[in-house]
Design a protein around this motif. Structure first.
Motif, short mmCIF file in Angstrom:
data_model
loop_
_atom_site.label_atom_id
_atom_site.label_comp_id
_atom_site.label_asym_id
_atom_site.label_seq_id
_atom_site.Cartn_x
_atom_site.Cartn_y
_atom_site.Cartn_z
N SER A 264 60.15 -51.33 -56.24
CA SER A 264 59.57 -50.61 -57.40
C SER A 264 60.06 -50.70 -58.99
N SER A 265 59.06 -50.45 -59.72
CA SER A 265 58.98 -51.71 -60.69
C SER A 265 59.98 -50.30 -61.74
N LYS A 267 61.08 -50.23 -64.75
CA LYS A 267 61.51 -50.64 -65.59
C LYS A 267 59.45 -50.20 -66.57
N PRO A 269 56.03 -51.85 -67.50
CA PRO A 269 55.21 -52.72 -67.86
C PRO A 269 55.16 -53.41 -68.27
N ASN A 271 58.13 -55.47 -68.90
CA ASN A 271 59.62 -56.31 -69.09
C ASN A 271 59.30 -57.32 -67.94
N ASN A 273 62.80 -59.60 -66.21
CA ASN A 273 64.30 -59.74 -65.28
C ASN A 273 63.93 -60.88 -65.11
N TYR A 281 60.96 -61.86 -62.64
CA TYR A 281 60.36 -60.80 -61.65
C TYR A 281 60.02 -59.99 -63.12
N SER A 283 57.64 -56.66 -64.31
CA SER A 283 56.99 -55.05 -64.14
C SER A 283 56.26 -54.35 -64.60
N THR A 284 55.01 -53.84 -63.42
CA THR A 284 53.65 -53.40 -63.61
C THR A 284 54.07 -51.89 -63.26
N LYS A 287 55.17 -52.41 -58.10
CA LYS A 287 56.09 -52.98 -57.86
C LYS A 287 56.67 -54.25 -58.79
N ASP A 288 57.38 -54.33 -58.49
CA ASP A 288 57.66 -56.11 -59.27
C ASP A 288 56.83 -57.45 -58.73
#
Length: 321
Positions: A264-265, A267, A269, A271, A273, A281, A283-284, A287-288
């Motif tokens: 699961s994200s 950060k 949406p 972002n 990583n 990866y 963020s959404t 989930k990432d």
């Protein structure tokens, strides 16, 4: 039967090839005029034209479908039927010429996904199946009476490219079946059913290709594969100056392949990583997403691990737009 075939892209070539192999007499091929393309602006032939030239088929490339000279040429061919696959809009002066009618091979289960991009929109919308329809042309776009339909499953790993190829072969097969039914007089066309919700398939523009990271991972995943490999979903990243301050410069990143992680994200949406310098990866809302194949503006298409080997992350913001 005597057939006039009308088409442009690769999707149409397979259909044309199978019509010839089935023993029908393709009396001429109609395709779009040559267009300049590329840096040198050299004339580009359509896939259908290349096939016609390779197989010594008569060829017509009208600028205007209502050109009286073109219509007269079609009339003199005495064709039984016209077959249209991924071509231009036809006026009634053209599709009414053959005594057995003009039918189109459309890459969806009509009445759903009428329009220019049925393959892309079906995947973008997360459909589990689509298919191919043959129908007789009338004055309304993609609304003529249905002759035959065949369903094709959309697998979760399909992108627009792989599903295009599945429908390309399904379309060729159903075109042959349709020609046989018309020739034998067994075709029983019927009106398109009425649906409460119609899903359109309009032409895709650049705004449609921009990824919204505030959406769910599933919707983003479907969008990326629905636009891959063409015209391709993209995102944007801001550039920093030597002191690490934001600039007005924005770089585009095309994304061809991705996968949804189980994570699961944590950060906001958008972002980024970067993990172990070989995984990327994003963020959404849910989930990432792991980016697998991408193309940074000015660079070649490549695997993410290869891209990250030369990526200078200090030159860019950490959030995608």
């Amino acid at each position: 039967m005597r057939v006039v075939f009308m088409g442009t892209p690769e999707f149409a070539v397979t259909c044309l090839d199978q019509i010839i192999k089935a023993g029908h007499d393709v009396v001429t091929v109609v395709t779009t005029p040559d267009k300049p393309a590329g840096r040198g602006q050299h004339l580009h032939f359509s896939d259908v034209k290349n096939y016609a030239l390779e197989h010594n088929l008569p060829l017509l490339q009208p600028e205007k479908m209502k050109d009286p000279a073109f219509i007269e040429q079609l009339q003199q061919l005495n064709a039984d039927v016209f077959v249209v696959v991924a071509f231009r809009m036809l006026p009634s002066e053209v599709y009414n010429i053959p005594p057995k009618g003009t039918f189109n091979v459309h890459a969806s289960l009509l009445p759903q996904y009428r329009g220019a991009a049925p393959i892309q929109w079906a995947i973008i919308n997360g459909e589990k199946k689509s298919g191919v329809t043959t129908f007789f042309l009338n004055e309304h776009t993609d609304m003529g009476e249905i002759i035959l339909q065949t369903e094709v499953e959309i697998e979760n790993t399909d992108c627009a490219g792989t599903f295009h190829d599945k429908l390309m072969y399904a379309g060729a097969a159903i075109a042959i079946q349709t020609l046989k039914a018309i020739e034998e007089g067994t075709a029983k066309p019927y009106p398109q059913p009425t649906c409460e919700e119609l899903k359109p398939a309009p032409k895709i523009f650049k705004n449609d290709m921009l990824i919204n990271w505030n959406d769910s991972a599933e919707n983003i995943y479907n969008k990326i594969r629905g636009l891959s490999p063409y015209p391709t979903a993209y995102t944007r990243i801001g550039c920093l100056d030597s002191d690490g301050n934001p600039t007005d410069k924005i770089m585009g990143i095309k994304i061809y392949e991705c996968s949804i992680t189980e994570q699961s994200s944590a950060k906001a949406p958008g972002n980024i990583n970067i993990l172990d310098n070989n995984k990327l990866y994003i963020s959404t809302k849910t989930k990432d997403i792991s980016i697998d194949i991408l193309q940074f503006e000015g660079k070649k298409r490549m695997k993410t691990s290869d891209f990250l080997a030369g990526f200078r992350k200090n030159n860019y913001t950490n959030i995608l737009d």
